[in-house]
Design an enzyme around this catalytic site. Structure first.
Site, PDB file in Angstrom:
ATOM      1  N   GLU A 297       9.956  14.781   3.829  1.00 19.02           N
ATOM      2  CA  GLU A 297      10.364  13.446   4.277  1.00 19.02           C
ATOM      3  C   GLU A 297      10.021  13.226   5.743  1.00 19.02           C
ATOM      4  O   GLU A 297       9.395  12.236   6.109  1.00 19.02           O
ATOM      5  CB  GLU A 297      11.872  13.273   4.070  1.00 19.02           C
ATOM      6  CG  GLU A 297      12.434  11.977   4.588  1.00 19.02           C
ATOM      7  CD  GLU A 297      12.015  10.802   3.727  1.00 19.02           C
ATOM      8  OE1 GLU A 297      11.106  10.074   4.168  1.00 19.02           O
ATOM      9  OE2 GLU A 297      12.577  10.624   2.648  1.00 19.02           O
ATOM     10  N   ASP A 301       7.175  10.587   7.193  1.00 24.04           N
ATOM     11  CA  ASP A 301       7.570   9.484   8.075  1.00 24.04           C
ATOM     12  C   ASP A 301       6.832   9.523   9.401  1.00 24.04           C
ATOM     13  O   ASP A 301       6.289   8.510   9.863  1.00 24.04           O
ATOM     14  CB  ASP A 301       9.074   9.541   8.328  1.00 24.04           C
ATOM     15  CG  ASP A 301       9.899   9.223   7.092  1.00 24.04           C
ATOM     16  OD1 ASP A 301       9.311   8.870   6.062  1.00 24.04           O
ATOM     17  OD2 ASP A 301      11.133   9.346   7.156  1.00 24.04           O
ATOM     18  N   SER A 517      10.057   5.774   0.777  1.00 26.28           N
ATOM     19  CA  SER A 517      10.007   6.591   1.991  1.00 26.28           C
ATOM     20  C   SER A 517       8.711   6.373   2.738  1.00 26.28           C
ATOM     21  O   SER A 517       8.661   6.441   3.959  1.00 26.28           O
ATOM     22  CB  SER A 517      10.045   8.086   1.639  1.00 26.28           C
ATOM     23  OG  SER A 517      11.291   8.504   1.260  1.00 26.28           O
ATOM     24  N   ASP A 559       0.703 -11.778  -1.263  1.00 25.15           N
ATOM     25  CA  ASP A 559       1.692 -11.927  -2.329  1.00 25.15           C
ATOM     26  C   ASP A 559       1.378 -10.969  -3.477  1.00 25.15           C
ATOM     27  O   ASP A 559       0.232 -10.861  -3.910  1.00 25.15           O
ATOM     28  CB  ASP A 559       1.679 -13.372  -2.829  1.00 25.15           C
ATOM     29  CG  ASP A 559       2.913 -13.731  -3.627  1.00 25.15           C
ATOM     30  OD1 ASP A 559       3.864 -12.924  -3.640  1.00 25.15           O
ATOM     31  OD2 ASP A 559       2.926 -14.829  -4.224  1.00 25.15           O
ATOM     32  N   ILE A 560       2.406 -10.269  -3.961  1.00 20.75           N
ATOM     33  CA  ILE A 560       2.258  -9.337  -5.080  1.00 20.75           C
ATOM     34  C   ILE A 560       2.880  -9.992  -6.302  1.00 20.75           C
ATOM     35  O   ILE A 560       4.072 -10.311  -6.306  1.00 20.75           O
ATOM     36  CB  ILE A 560       2.938  -7.987  -4.789  1.00 20.75           C
ATOM     37  CG1 ILE A 560       2.479  -7.437  -3.431  1.00 20.75           C
ATOM     38  CG2 ILE A 560       2.661  -6.993  -5.921  1.00 20.75           C
ATOM     39  CD1 ILE A 560       0.992  -7.195  -3.309  1.00 20.75           C
ATOM     40  N   GLY A 578       5.363 -15.928  -4.450  1.00 19.91           N
ATOM     41  CA  GLY A 578       6.364 -16.031  -3.395  1.00 19.91           C
ATOM     42  C   GLY A 578       7.287 -14.832  -3.393  1.00 19.91           C
ATOM     43  O   GLY A 578       6.993 -13.784  -3.986  1.00 19.91           O
ATOM     44  N   ASP A 580      10.127 -12.167  -4.158  1.00 18.01           N
ATOM     45  CA  ASP A 580      10.821 -11.680  -5.352  1.00 18.01           C
ATOM     46  C   ASP A 580      11.577 -10.401  -5.001  1.00 18.01           C
ATOM     47  O   ASP A 580      11.253  -9.735  -4.006  1.00 18.01           O
ATOM     48  CB  ASP A 580       9.819 -11.420  -6.493  1.00 18.01           C
ATOM     49  CG  ASP A 580       8.705 -10.458  -6.095  1.00 18.01           C
ATOM     50  OD1 ASP A 580       8.989  -9.267  -5.885  1.00 18.01           O
ATOM     51  OD2 ASP A 580       7.550 -10.904  -5.982  1.00 18.01           O
TER      52      ASP A 580
END
EC number: 3.4.14.10
Length: 600
Positions: A297, A301, A517, A559-560, A578, A580
């Site tokens: 982790e 990061d 993550s 946008d996905i 838009g 979600d």
């Protein structure tokens, strides 16, 4: 505008004082919860076990802080970018002198002196470490050791505590008491760890990223690198100037290894080789450089956030402390959520990093609402000072922390055991920019694991999100998931970024890691570059980001519209045109966002 729920109204403080010393007032229950599902009460807690009580007093003028936070964060307001100083923020959250006096008298009644107390700079928090036996007297309660059935974790907790009746108006929350969160590595939002190839093979071919018109190296569909992210998000050739700053939080013994960082830089960011980060230890937090202790982790990061934003000055915060109680140790155990210790530390700093990412969290319902509100208020203080906070939205769709969607048990822990979707905290705090996950090119909502999303049960929907979230909810077929989510709650996430197959160096090995993550530090890295562009244009840093991205910033996102976030035995929410509750507003287009944020 008031977003946080249940803050005490202080008008009575102007005209009244408490009537009698605390010891003369009858005790009355302050907070009570049902026995938490999945936990079993074992034995009474050892009388001598030390517990660090955090006492939160009402922040008398928080409504003024919140008002000013929105003013300095709204690009349409004349005060945009005029961030508050540390001292100005502290003055706004300081408790009323009557509250200070009442709480001091109560503590003095237990022979606790000023030298026994640790006060926050604004004096709105008092921390005192006492044996369980004394805590039980102070709170008129009994602490027990509780064991989590699935994991075996143990906590020292109670399901109810009381205070003298005249103190209820002067103390908002005391923890650890009723908090049963499991803040641990498997809650840190990492979902996939696999061995990765020694090299990235590219034949030079390009693939389309979709409607953005951007093309990306075809190898990025199997392995994500810093180069892939800069290609995909329209930031090829963009590097930091060193004017901005960025930070990463680390918890629970997750160490960021410098040797691994150098290997990562040599592999993906050659210009950054021999550069590193500043290490900040909180409450004795360590950062072992033993390769065998390198954290997946922490390395994920730091490598991607710092690699994207290089050579921006970077900081890794390591906070010690872990909630599980070990009955076999005689050393004091801090049983608070460690991110509150991080908040204590960062709020004391004169110049915190301009953007900070965290990839840890809990199921929202395991954090008592009173405590979640106070922690969220701490994030608001940072936003008012010009700090952008990003947080992973979670890896389990609309479900609980169980990584196997087939066995998720999505029930309320209020004693009613109602079936509900389970949002995550601190991603549900409206003062944080929550980051969901995408995968593949062109991008879709991640499918190997599930981009956490939904609606908060604690925090009302903020005004900046009202239009976007209301439009989405109105588009749902009538009755969809009725009763399973709060249609008036703060929506999660706000934005998204890639979150699968990240090429990370861990303990001298190359691994492929996935999870939100990865998306939170990725997004934070690009925000850092946007801050850099604003500073070069002699403008202030972005600070609290959400009012901007939901207004002028909308056009700066890809946008996905494909995918969903399964959980709780359902397919969860679907993506849409838009915003979600799967991918938020979408993924960043750096050049568009840069043009927007440098135009005012």
């Amino acid at each position: 505008m008031r977003l946080l729920l249940d803050f005490v109204v202080f008008s009575f403080l102007v005209s009244s004082t408490f009537a009698a010393p605390a010891k003369e007032c009858a005790y009355k229950i302050k907070e009570e919860i049902a026995s938490p599902p999945g936990w079993t009460k074992r034995s009474k807690a050892p009388a001598g076990h030390l517990i660090s009580l955090r006492i939160g007093m009402p922040q008398e003028n928080f409504h003024q802080l919140e008002k000013q936070l929105y003013e300095v964060s709204d690009p349409a307001h004349e005060r945009y970018g005029q961030h508050l100083s540390k001292e100005e923020v502290e003055a706004l959250v300081a408790p009323h002198p009557i509250s200070l006096s009442a709480v001091n008298d109560w503590l003095n009644g237990f022979d606790l002196k000023e030298e026994d107390l640790v006060r926050s700079p604004a004096k709105d928090w008092i921390t005192v470490t006492v044996p369980v036996k004394m805590a039980e007297k102070m709170l008129d309660t009994t602490y027990h050791i509780w064991k989590h059935t699935a994991s075996g974790d143990q906590l020292v907790r109670t399901t109810s505590y009381s205070l003298p009746s005249n103190l209820h108006a002067h103390i908002e929350v005391i923890q650890p008491t009723t908090i049963f969160g499991r803040f641990r590595p498997d809650k840190s939002m990492i979902s996939i760890i696999e061995d990765a190839p020694a090299t990235v093979v590219s034949d030079g071919s390009q693939i389309s990223a979709g409607d953005s018109g951007i093309t990306v190296d075809a190898s990025c569909n199997t392995t994500i690198t810093v180069s892939c992210l800069k290609q995909l998000y329209n930031a090829v050739g963009v590097v930091g100037s060193g004017a901005s700053s960025i930070g990463i939080t680390g918890y629970l013994g997750q160490f960021a290894n410098i040797q691994d960082l150098q290997s990562f830089y040599a592999d993906q960011v050659p210009a950054a080789v021999n550069s590193s980060f500043t290490f900040e230890s909180i409450n004795g937090g360590l950062n072992s450089q033993n390769l065998s202790q390198a954290g997946g982790e922490a390395n994920l990061d730091t490598q991607f956030a710092f690699g994207i934003s290089s050579p921006t000055p970077a900081t890794f915060f390591s906070t010690a402390g872990s909630p599980p109680f070990n009955p076999d140790t005689t050393t004091p155990t801090n049983t608070n959520e460690p991110y509150t210790d991080w908040l204590d530390f960062i709020l004391k700093q004169e110049n915190p990093p301009h953007v900070i990412s965290t990839s840890y969290g809990d199921d929202e319902q395991t954090v008592p609402q009173s405590f979640a509100i106070r922690v969220c208020a701490g994030f608001a203080q940072l936003g008012a000072r010009g700090v952008t906070l990003t947080s992973s939205s979670g890896d389990h769709g609309v479900g609980d922390g169980n990584p196997n969607p087939a066995t998720q048990e999505c029930f309320t822990n209020d004693g009613r055991n109602l079936t509900k979707f389970i949002p995550t905290f601190p991603a549900s705090c409206p003062f944080i920019t929550s980051v969901g996950g995408t995968t593949h090119i062109p991008e879709v909502a991640v499918s190997r694991f599930f981009s956490g999303g939904g609606f908060s049960n604690y925090f009302a929907r903020p005004l900046f999100q009202e239009l976007a979230a209301s439009k989405y909810i109105a588009s749902l077929p009538k009755g969809t998931y009725a009763g399973l989510f709060n249609p008036n709650g703060r929506g999660i996430p706000d934005v998204s970024a890639q979150s699968d197959r990240f090429r990370v160096f861990v303990g001298g090995r190359i691994e492929s890691i996935g999870g939100t993550s990865a998306s939170s530090p990725t997004f934070a890295g690009f925000v850092s570059l946007l801050n850099d562009a604003r500073i070069k244009a002699k403008k202030p840093t972005l600070g609290f980001l959400n009012p901007l991205i939901y207004s002028l910033g909308v056009s700066g996102f890809n946008d996905i519209t494909v995918g969903h976030n399964s959980g709780c035995g359902t397919t969860g929410f679907n993506t849409s045109v838009g915003w979600d509750p799967v991918t938020g507003l979408g993924t960043p287009n750096f050049q568009k966002l840069k043009e927007i944020v440098t135009s005012f």
